[in-house]
Design an enzyme around this catalytic site. Structure first.
Site, PDB file in Angstrom:
ATOM      1  N   GLU A 160     -11.105  -0.281  -2.985  1.00 29.26           N
ATOM      2  CA  GLU A 160     -10.323   0.263  -1.879  1.00 29.26           C
ATOM      3  C   GLU A 160      -9.125   1.024  -2.429  1.00 29.26           C
ATOM      4  OE1 GLU A 160      -9.529  -3.412   0.075  1.00 29.26           O
ATOM      5  OE2 GLU A 160      -7.800  -3.877  -1.175  1.00 29.26           O
TER       6      GLU A 160
ATOM      7  N   ASP B  13       0.826  -1.211   0.000  1.00 32.80           N
ATOM      8  CA  ASP B  13       0.000   0.000   0.000  1.00 32.80           C
ATOM      9  C   ASP B  13       0.856   1.256   0.000  1.00 32.80           C
ATOM     10  OD1 ASP B  13      -2.293  -1.707   0.335  1.00 32.80           O
ATOM     11  OD2 ASP B  13      -1.841  -1.793   2.469  1.00 32.80           O
TER      12      ASP B  13
END
Length: 528
Positions: A216, A63
């Protein structure tokens, strides 16, 4: 996902079978010798000939949240249950990176995909956590090196993956998972109003093998009169073909959002590809004005290394859209020009002249007083015992990004104490070798097993070798001049997220349990 300890014992077999899926690609994929080598023989991306070879940053760096700040680039990652966490990395050329230090020292939960921003001279990190309850926090600082503020709870309990964005009217927003957003106050330290739904992400064909829809990781970028939103769909792990990158754009931060005609922009399509589950992308401009996408992926057959950071060249098209041009990222790519390269990464070997918590070492799921357990003294890491075994001792861990490596350390324990070296996924799935003054203890499948006699007493040198998931232990009573092999080998290809859950990686480290303090000296790491 939650599994029993009995199920965890089958993980090695499951992982081994799945790893075989990638063997057909071995001949076409880069060999270990194709990477350049840096500290401790660790692989590095920069090939030194004007090209680089992914991963950009190896090991569990998922991420990625990247910030261009003038001539400097900063990046940080999900750090989950490791503290000190949210370590800031720095680069001047987008290819070579060094860790600076950790921004988060207080355990507020398992840290997921963060947003790293600079607004009107102040740095902000928006931090989603899995806790009780889940929430999103914000910390801020006037310098990237801190000091960072105490975490402020924004009380957003139903969302993850925040992304800070500033509208054309100067309004500040957090875009959230699921196509939602919420307004921020002018100082960015509280929310205004309620969460609203503003975007319906693009849907893939239902014939594709994915983990789930799971929109997401939104990332908002303003360029050429447009706001671009990159989103991950398809699930973070599960089938290697699931995770992907999609995009949309709008003239206004308030929408409406137009889907990219080329969606998905990035997706693993074959199990033979070097990088699996590629997604969660951000755009960034290089020193020479070229554009790039930074995202993460699992290396073929190496789920144990976690999601590694990847860099993909971006081309802007005449219609105002963009596309990724790096293909499956298995081959070297021409570097962006400009910027001053810094030595990449850091040595994992440690003489313990200083205590490098945050940038190098992290505690797993620490108590509020965990840092007080550790100090350095006369070239030794002195670690106070906690708990009875790795499951409750909050071990001290590193991130290693090579498929094969070895590490060793001189260890001295207190009377009644236990200490050793580990390969640690989480407190339910780990392996390693420990000892007290009379017996060894083997750790396997997250359990304590055989206890053969220890002829070395309270002081010995221990070495752990991990060769593509095959684990061997060696012992020395004379400081590493002569070695004997410990009679227990292990296979750990199943010690990963798709078996255990948690999105973590198998990390080398050390632990001390029981009464008294253990002393660790001459920690040596080498990639193989």
């Amino acid at each position: 996902m939650t599994i029993s300890r009995r199920d965890a014992m089958t993980g090695g077999l499951v992982g081994s079978a799945l790893a075989l899926l990638g063997t057909e690609a071995a001949a076409a994929s880069p060999a270990a010798t194709d990477w350049k080598r840096g500290f401790d023989n660790q692989r590095i991306a920069d090939l030194g000939d004007g090209r680089f070879l992914n991963p950009l940053i190896s090991g569990d760096r998922p991420d990625p949240a990247i910030l261009k700040d003038g001539a400097d680039y900063y990046m940080t990652f999900s750090t989950f249950d490791s503290y000190p966490g949210v370590t800031i990395w720095h680069s001047r050329d987008l290819i070579n990176w060094q860790p600076r230090g950790a921004a988060l020292h207080k355990n507020i939960g398992s840290v997921w995909a963060v947003s790293l921003e600079k607004h009107e001279g102040r740095y902000f990190i928006y931090i989603p956590v899995k806790a009780s309850p889940n929430s999103i926090f914000v910390i801020h600082a006037d310098s990237i090196d801190g000091p960072w503020s105490e975490p402020i709870d924004l009380k957003l309990h139903e969302h993850i993956d925040p992304c800070h964005a500033v509208g054309e009217d100067g309004s500040r927003w957090l875009f959230l998972s699921g196509g939602d957003r919420i307004r921020l106050s002018e100082d960015g330290l509280s929310t205004v109003g309620a969460v609203e739904h503003v975007y319906d992400p693009w849907r893939y064909p239902d014939t594709w093998d994915v983990e789930g829809f799971s929109p997401e990781g939104p990332k908002i970028h303003r360029h050429g009169g447009w706001f671009y939103m990159l989103t991950a769909v398809g699930g973070t792990a599960g089938p290697p073909t699931g995770h992907m990158v999609i995009a949309a754009r709008s003239r206004s931060i308030h929408g409406p959002w137009e889907q990219h005609p080329g969606n998905p922009l990035v997706r693993t399509q074959s199990l033979s590809e070097r990088w699996w589950s590629r997604g969660h992308a951000s755009l960034v401009e290089a020193p020479d004005g070229s554009w790039w996408a930074v995202y993460h992926g699992f290396e073929n057959g190496l789920w144990t290394l976690g999601r590694q950071t990847l860099l993909d060249p971006v081309e802007w098209t005449a219609d105002g859209w963009f596309r990724m041009t790096g293909g499956d990222l298995s081959q070297p790519i021409a570097k962006p020009r400009g910027g001053r390269a810094v030595p990449h990464g850091m040595a994992l070997s440690d003489d313990f002249a200083t205590l490098n918590l945050g940038a190098k070492w992290n505690f797993f799921r620490p108590a509020p007083d965990e840092a007080s357990r550790a100090r350095v003294e006369k070239g030794a890491l002195v670690l106070k015992g906690r708990g009875t075994a790795p499951v409750n001792s909050s071990p001290l861990l590193l991130i290693a990004g090579d498929p094969s490596y070895e590490f060793q350390c001189d260890i001295e324990i207190a009377p009644g104490g236990t200490a050793g070296l580990l390969l640690f996924y989480d407190d339910k799935l780990y392996c390693g070798l420990g000892f007290d003054e009379t017996r060894f203890v083997t750790h396997q499948y997250g359990m304590e097993r055989g206890r053969p006699a220890n002829p070395h007493g309270r002081k010995l040198t221990m070495k752990v070798t991990n060769r593509h998931h095959i684990i061997a232990y060696h012992l020395s009573g004379d400081g590493g001049r002569t070695w004997s092999r410990f009679d227990r080998g292990m296979e750990v290809s199943g010690y990963h997220h798709n078996v255990r859950g948690g999105f973590l990686m198998l990390r080398p480290g050390l632990y001390a349990a029981g009464p008294g303090e253990a002393r660790f000296r001459n920690f040596r790491f080498r990639a193989l």
